[in-house]
Motif scaffolding. Structure first.
Motif, PDB file in Angstrom:
ATOM      1  N   VAL A   1       0.838  -1.202   0.000  1.00  0.00           N
ATOM      2  CA  VAL A   1       0.000   0.000   0.000  1.00  0.00           C
ATOM      3  C   VAL A   1       0.874   1.254   0.000  1.00  0.00           C
ATOM      4  O   VAL A   1       0.579   2.239  -0.687  1.00  0.00           O
ATOM      5  N   GLY A   2       1.979   1.233   0.774  1.00  0.00           N
ATOM      6  CA  GLY A   2       2.891   2.371   0.759  1.00  0.00           C
ATOM      7  C   GLY A   2       3.468   2.631  -0.612  1.00  0.00           C
ATOM      8  O   GLY A   2       3.636   3.786  -1.033  1.00  0.00           O
ATOM      9  N   SER A   3       3.768   1.564  -1.362  1.00  0.00           N
ATOM     10  CA  SER A   3       4.305   1.747  -2.711  1.00  0.00           C
ATOM     11  C   SER A   3       3.285   2.382  -3.643  1.00  0.00           C
ATOM     12  O   SER A   3       3.652   3.101  -4.575  1.00  0.00           O
ATOM     13  N   LEU A   4       1.982   2.127  -3.411  1.00  0.00           N
ATOM     14  CA  LEU A   4       0.948   2.754  -4.229  1.00  0.00           C
ATOM     15  C   LEU A   4       0.925   4.260  -4.010  1.00  0.00           C
ATOM     16  O   LEU A   4       0.732   5.043  -4.957  1.00  0.00           O
ATOM     17  N   PHE A   5       1.100   4.684  -2.755  1.00  0.00           N
ATOM     18  CA  PHE A   5       1.167   6.122  -2.487  1.00  0.00           C
ATOM     19  C   PHE A   5       2.411   6.732  -3.135  1.00  0.00           C
ATOM     20  O   PHE A   5       2.363   7.848  -3.660  1.00  0.00           O
ATOM     21  N   PHE A   6       3.532   6.016  -3.100  1.00  0.00           N
ATOM     22  CA  PHE A   6       4.744   6.496  -3.763  1.00  0.00           C
ATOM     23  C   PHE A   6       4.496   6.697  -5.264  1.00  0.00           C
ATOM     24  O   PHE A   6       4.905   7.706  -5.845  1.00  0.00           O
ATOM     25  N   THR A   7       3.834   5.721  -5.891  1.00  0.00           N
ATOM     26  CA  THR A   7       3.584   5.816  -7.326  1.00  0.00           C
ATOM     27  C   THR A   7       2.664   6.987  -7.647  1.00  0.00           C
ATOM     28  O   THR A   7       2.875   7.704  -8.634  1.00  0.00           O
ATOM     29  N   SER A   8       1.641   7.201  -6.817  1.00  0.00           N
ATOM     30  CA  SER A   8       0.728   8.323  -7.050  1.00  0.00           C
ATOM     31  C   SER A   8       1.474   9.651  -6.970  1.00  0.00           C
ATOM     32  O   SER A   8       1.290  10.536  -7.813  1.00  0.00           O
ATOM     33  N   ALA A   9       2.336   9.797  -5.956  1.00  0.00           N
ATOM     34  CA  ALA A   9       3.100  11.035  -5.819  1.00  0.00           C
ATOM     35  C   ALA A   9       4.102  11.197  -6.961  1.00  0.00           C
ATOM     36  O   ALA A   9       4.276  12.298  -7.496  1.00  0.00           O
ATOM     37  N   ALA A  10       4.757  10.105  -7.344  1.00  0.00           N
ATOM     38  CA  ALA A  10       5.718  10.177  -8.445  1.00  0.00           C
ATOM     39  C   ALA A  10       5.032  10.551  -9.755  1.00  0.00           C
ATOM     40  O   ALA A  10       5.594  11.283 -10.577  1.00  0.00           O
ATOM     41  N   PHE A  11       3.808  10.066  -9.941  1.00  0.00           N
ATOM     42  CA  PHE A  11       3.063  10.433 -11.144  1.00  0.00           C
ATOM     43  C   PHE A  11       2.780  11.938 -11.176  1.00  0.00           C
ATOM     44  O   PHE A  11       2.923  12.592 -12.217  1.00  0.00           O
ATOM     45  N   LEU A  12       2.376  12.499 -10.027  1.00  0.00           N
ATOM     46  CA  LEU A  12       2.111  13.938  -9.986  1.00  0.00           C
ATOM     47  C   LEU A  12       3.380  14.734 -10.297  1.00  0.00           C
ATOM     48  O   LEU A  12       3.335  15.743 -11.014  1.00  0.00           O
ATOM     49  N   GLN A  13       4.522  14.292  -9.755  1.00  0.00           N
ATOM     50  CA  GLN A  13       5.764  15.012 -10.022  1.00  0.00           C
ATOM     51  C   GLN A  13       6.180  14.883 -11.490  1.00  0.00           C
ATOM     52  O   GLN A  13       6.666  15.844 -12.087  1.00  0.00           O
ATOM     53  N   TYR A  14       5.986  13.715 -12.065  1.00  0.00           N
ATOM     54  CA  TYR A  14       6.305  13.554 -13.489  1.00  0.00           C
ATOM     55  C   TYR A  14       5.394  14.426 -14.344  1.00  0.00           C
ATOM     56  O   TYR A  14       5.841  15.069 -15.296  1.00  0.00           O
ATOM     57  N   ARG A  15       4.118  14.458 -14.006  1.00  0.00           N
ATOM     58  CA  ARG A  15       3.185  15.298 -14.751  1.00  0.00           C
ATOM     59  C   ARG A  15       3.582  16.766 -14.652  1.00  0.00           C
ATOM     60  O   ARG A  15       3.512  17.526 -15.630  1.00  0.00           O
ATOM     61  N   GLU A  16       4.031  17.182 -13.495  1.00  0.00           N
ATOM     62  CA  GLU A  16       4.481  18.553 -13.298  1.00  0.00           C
ATOM     63  C   GLU A  16       5.732  18.841 -14.124  1.00  0.00           C
ATOM     64  O   GLU A  16       5.883  19.924 -14.703  1.00  0.00           O
ATOM     65  N   ALA A  17       6.639  17.866 -14.184  1.00  0.00           N
ATOM     66  CA  ALA A  17       7.847  18.048 -14.987  1.00  0.00           C
ATOM     67  C   ALA A  17       7.508  18.164 -16.466  1.00  0.00           C
ATOM     68  O   ALA A  17       8.130  18.939 -17.204  1.00  0.00           O
ATOM     69  N   VAL A  18       6.525  17.414 -16.932  1.00  0.00           N
ATOM     70  CA  VAL A  18       6.099  17.515 -18.330  1.00  0.00           C
ATOM     71  C   VAL A  18       5.533  18.900 -18.618  1.00  0.00           C
ATOM     72  O   VAL A  18       5.843  19.531 -19.637  1.00  0.00           O
ATOM     73  N   ASP A  19       4.700  19.407 -17.714  1.00  0.00           N
ATOM     74  CA  ASP A  19       4.117  20.731 -17.921  1.00  0.00           C
ATOM     75  C   ASP A  19       5.167  21.835 -17.869  1.00  0.00           C
ATOM     76  O   ASP A  19       4.954  22.923 -18.408  1.00  0.00           O
ATOM     77  N   ALA A  20       6.297  21.588 -17.195  1.00  0.00           N
ATOM     78  CA  ALA A  20       7.341  22.604 -17.073  1.00  0.00           C
ATOM     79  C   ALA A  20       8.281  22.629 -18.271  1.00  0.00           C
ATOM     80  O   ALA A  20       9.166  23.486 -18.328  1.00  0.00           O
ATOM     81  N   LEU A  21       8.118  21.710 -19.214  1.00  0.00           N
ATOM     82  CA  LEU A  21       8.984  21.698 -20.386  1.00  0.00           C
ATOM     83  C   LEU A  21       8.774  22.964 -21.213  1.00  0.00           C
ATOM     84  O   LEU A  21       7.682  23.536 -21.217  1.00  0.00           O
ATOM     85  N   PRO A  22       9.788  23.412 -21.930  1.00  0.00           N
ATOM     86  CA  PRO A  22       9.632  24.624 -22.752  1.00  0.00           C
ATOM     87  C   PRO A  22       8.517  24.449 -23.765  1.00  0.00           C
ATOM     88  O   PRO A  22       8.286  23.351 -24.281  1.00  0.00           O
ATOM     89  N   PRO A  23       7.797  25.534 -24.061  1.00  0.00           N
ATOM     90  CA  PRO A  23       6.695  25.440 -25.032  1.00  0.00           C
ATOM     91  C   PRO A  23       7.202  25.143 -26.427  1.00  0.00           C
ATOM     92  O   PRO A  23       8.315  25.501 -26.795  1.00  0.00           O
ATOM     93  N   VAL A  24       6.358  24.450 -27.177  1.00  0.00           N
ATOM     94  CA  VAL A  24       6.664  24.136 -28.582  1.00  0.00           C
ATOM     95  C   VAL A  24       5.784  25.027 -29.442  1.00  0.00           C
ATOM     96  O   VAL A  24       4.570  24.855 -29.488  1.00  0.00           O
ATOM     97  N   GLY A  25       6.391  25.993 -30.112  1.00  0.00           N
ATOM     98  CA  GLY A  25       5.616  26.940 -30.897  1.00  0.00           C
ATOM     99  C   GLY A  25       4.810  27.843 -29.988  1.00  0.00           C
ATOM    100  O   GLY A  25       5.324  28.405 -29.026  1.00  0.00           O
ATOM    101  N   ALA A  26       3.512  27.957 -30.282  1.00  0.00           N
ATOM    102  CA  ALA A  26       2.644  28.829 -29.480  1.00  0.00           C
ATOM    103  C   ALA A  26       1.928  28.078 -28.388  1.00  0.00           C
ATOM    104  O   ALA A  26       1.241  28.671 -27.578  1.00  0.00           O
ATOM    105  N   ALA A  27       2.051  26.752 -28.363  1.00  0.00           N
ATOM    106  CA  ALA A  27       1.309  25.953 -27.383  1.00  0.00           C
ATOM    107  C   ALA A  27       2.279  25.276 -26.438  1.00  0.00           C
ATOM    108  O   ALA A  27       3.385  24.900 -26.806  1.00  0.00           O
TER     109      ALA A  27
END
Length: 687
Positions: A506-532
């Motif tokens: 169960v603890g590993s499931l919480f780790f995965t959920s948090a890691a997913f949020l951090q990965y999603r945040e890292a994706v959103d922080a990537l430089p924009p491509v063109g205007a989007a």
């Protein structure tokens, strides 16, 4: 849930009641009670049929044996995907979010919006999410009632729409809660109406509800599909209340309020994350719900159905067999049910009543062994306290808890009233959970981020970091705490090796959920491509350290899921233990080391441009935790000749030290500097 809240009348209610138009409205309400009740009964029957086929009939046909513990997992993922598609693409938002409880405001749903409400509720309820049918039925009844008024008279006054929408809601849940009166109290207390206006709305509603109750009873007998009313056929005998019982009622009320606050906090905190990518996040939430149910069955030996669904069908069995549940199983059931209840509230569509009743009954059974506590009173107090905490409707909560206990409800009324009052007061004293929502008109609550516009807002990277930072930190805190708890020898001795292994899982499931949020945040922080700006989940950006650390960390948590999940199996030989437990554990630890190293180097570069001591501290602490996990993995190597661990004590110690390091890093993430930095302090690092 969908009927508009009443405003102070600008007319004389007494004159309205004596008018011919109102008499006609009473007749229309009685007529509408029949088709709306038939539709409501058909909806409940369809949900039951789909549930029975998916979770009983289909596995027997496909597998030809007992239903395995993993069976609900893919169905919950499908549940999340279908519900999200319905909310995202059909007109309306498929009804109100149950995370806010019963909130009124706005007109009844239109005919086009009813399609989304029905489909979202059908997938939510039939495929295993933990919500009840009362919310969608109220919305469906209100929409059908308003639609009937429009068909009869297109220019009908607003009061006529209000009255007939309420009558439709009354008819739709006429016997769902066990009595038409209970449904009436629920709707009227949620709407907050009183005085003569209450009489104007209540009379047609009660008439439609009475007709609907007769229809429900007739369909029960004629169709043979059974009754869908909430009832407890077997009730434990009650004893007169004592001073000790009233004292425990205060404790039960406070406990119910705190547990309800945690559930609401979880659901409201996840809502902004759901709005970032509804389909992906809702599917992940469905996966977590299914995995939690699977873990419950593997640990307790009880069916996963006790964790899934609304709890309406499982509640009578729970109360009838209360003596057969150990305290450990009850605590596990409460934790799992509360967790999946909070996850379901955040993204799915349904009502909040039935799961709160089930959790309250389990809480009461667990507390029934206390000195001076009676089982019937404990169950009543638990149900009343949880309902008051989740619904914030004290009168309805008291009636639900007492009427469900039948004749014994009279004897337990005093402690139930005390528990409900304490829970209601404590709930209102506690700070509002989750992100603050701005009050809307007519007492409604506006959602922090509407589902439609959430995909179109120009939210800055720093704002997204702020939104995700605290939920991510809390997920890491819970996961780290569970890992640390599993290594404590007294805990493992008390609960057994299998339960201790489940704690790591169960603890590993919480780790995965948090890691997913951090990965999603890292994706959103990537430089924009063109205007989007990029919003695609599957990207390849290894040159960006934030993305690289987040992706490697997420892969490591998935390896830990596989390792700890396989560790739940018994009688694995040395070869299988090496392949399924030790190797993925070693790969996960290696991934954590790589992610922490990348994050540490990134934090050092950030400090060169601007001092961020807390960011550096978190990165160093996380690196220490990753090293400790690596030592634990090496010490856990399985010796082929004997099947023993190379050094069990060192492995246990490494896990404990690593978990405490990650826990410390997660706590530091809660500080304003770590959360609000334009460069997130622990982005891509396992705290």
């Amino acid at each position: 849930m969908s009927e508009p809240a009443a405003s102070p009348p600008s007319f004389d209610p007494a004159v309205v009641i004596r008018s011919r138009a109102y008499i006609s409205a009473l007749g229309l309400a009685a007529v509408l009670g029949v088709p709306i009740s038939v539709i409501a009964y058909g909806f409940l029957a369809l949900v039951a049929v789909v549930q029975q086929y998916v979770f009983v009939g289909l596995p027997e046909q496909v597998l030809g044996g007992p239903v395995p513990a993993w069976w609900p997992v893919p169905w919950l993922v499908l549940c999340g995907l279908l519900t999200a598609l319905t909310i995202r693409y059909l007109p309306g938002t498929a009804g109100h979010s149950p995370a806010f409880g019963f909130k009124t405001g706005g007109p009844p749903p239109s005919g086009r919006e009813l399609v989304g409400i029905v489909l979202a509720a059908l997938t939510t309820l039939s495929l295993g999410a933990v919500l009840g049918p009362e919310g969608p039925l109220i919305a469906i009844g209100a929409g059908l009632g308003a639609l009937a008024v429009h068909l009869v008279k297109k220019d009908a006054p607003p009061m006529a729409l209000t009255i007939m929408a309420s009558a439709g809601s009354f008819a739709a849940i006429s016997t769902l809660l066990g009595s038409p009166v209970l449904g009436a109290f629920l709707i009227m207390e949620a709407a907050g109406i009183g005085g003569m206006t209450l009489s104007l709305v209540a009379l047609p509603g009660l008439l439609a509800s009475g007709v609907g109750a007769l229809v429900f009873v007739g369909l029960d007998s004629w169709s043979g599909l059974g009754s869908f009313s909430l009832a407890l056929p077997v009730v434990p005998p009650a004893v007169p209340p004592t001073v000790a019982t009233l004292g425990w009622a205060v404790v039960m009320g406070a406990a119910g309020a705190l547990l309800g606050w945690l559930i609401r906090w979880l659901s409201l905190s996840l809502r902004p994350v759901v709005h970032l990518n509804r389909m992906l996040v809702t599917s992940v939430l469905g996966l977590l719900i299914g995995l939690t149910a699977m873990a419950y069955q593997l640990i307790s030996g009880q069916s996963y159905t006790q964790v899934l669904f609304s709890g309406q069908d499982a509640l009578p069995e729970l109360v009838e067999n209360a003596a057969g549940y150990s305290l450990a199983v009850l605590v596990l059931l409460i934790v799992c049910k509360a967790l999946v209840y909070g996850l379901s509230l955040s993204a799915f569509r349904g009502g909040p009543v039935f799961p709160s009743l089930f959790i309250g009954a389990a809480l009461g059974i667990a507390a029934s062994g206390l000195p001076g506590m009676d089982l019937a009173a404990a169950i009543g107090m638990g149900m009343g306290a949880m309902c008051a905490a989740m619904l914030r409707l004290p009168l309805t909560s008291t009636l639900l808890a007492t009427l469900l206990l039948g004749a014994d409800g009279v004897a337990v009324t005093p402690p139930v009233v005390v528990a409900v009052a304490v829970a209601f007061v404590v709930t209102n004293v506690l700070p509002a959970p989750g992100p603050k929502a701005a009050p809307g008109p007519a007492g409604s609550v506006q959602q922090p981020a509407p589902a439609r516009s959430a995909h179109e807002t120009n939210t800055s990277s720093a704002d997204r970091s702020t939104v995700r930072g605290r939920p991510t930190a809390w997920l890491f805190i819970i996961g780290s705490s569970l890992f640390a708890l599993g290594t404590v020898p007294p805990y493992a001795e008390a609960v057994g090796l299998r339960a201790a292994a489940a704690t790591f899982f169960v603890g590993s499931l919480f780790f995965t959920s948090a890691a997913f949020l951090q990965y999603r945040e890292a994706v959103d922080a990537l430089p924009p491509v063109g205007a989007a700006r990029r919003h695609t989940f599957w990207v390849w950006a290894p040159r960006h350290p934030e993305w690289l650390a987040g992706a490697v960390q997420l892969a490591g948590t998935l390896w830990f899921n596989w390792s700890t999940g396989n560790a739940l199996q018994v009688n694995l030989n040395a070869e299988l233990t090496d392949q399924r437990v030790w190797r993925p554990d070693a790969l996960g630890s290696a991934a954590f080391l790589v992610a922490s190293g990348v994050a540490l180097r990134y934090a050092g570069r950030a400090m060169a441009g601007r001092p961020r001591p807390k960011t550096w501290k978190i990165a160093v602490i996380n690196m220490a935790g990753s090293v400790a996990f690596g030592v634990s993995a090496l010490a856990a190597f399985v010796i082929p000749s004997s099947g023993d661990l190379w050094n069990a004590h060192l492995s246990n110690l490494g896990t404990l030290v690593g978990a405490l390091c990650f826990l410390t890093g997660a706590l530091l993430m809660l500080s304003p500097e770590a959360t609000n930095d334009s460069v997130p302090a622990a982005r891509g690092t396992p705290p």
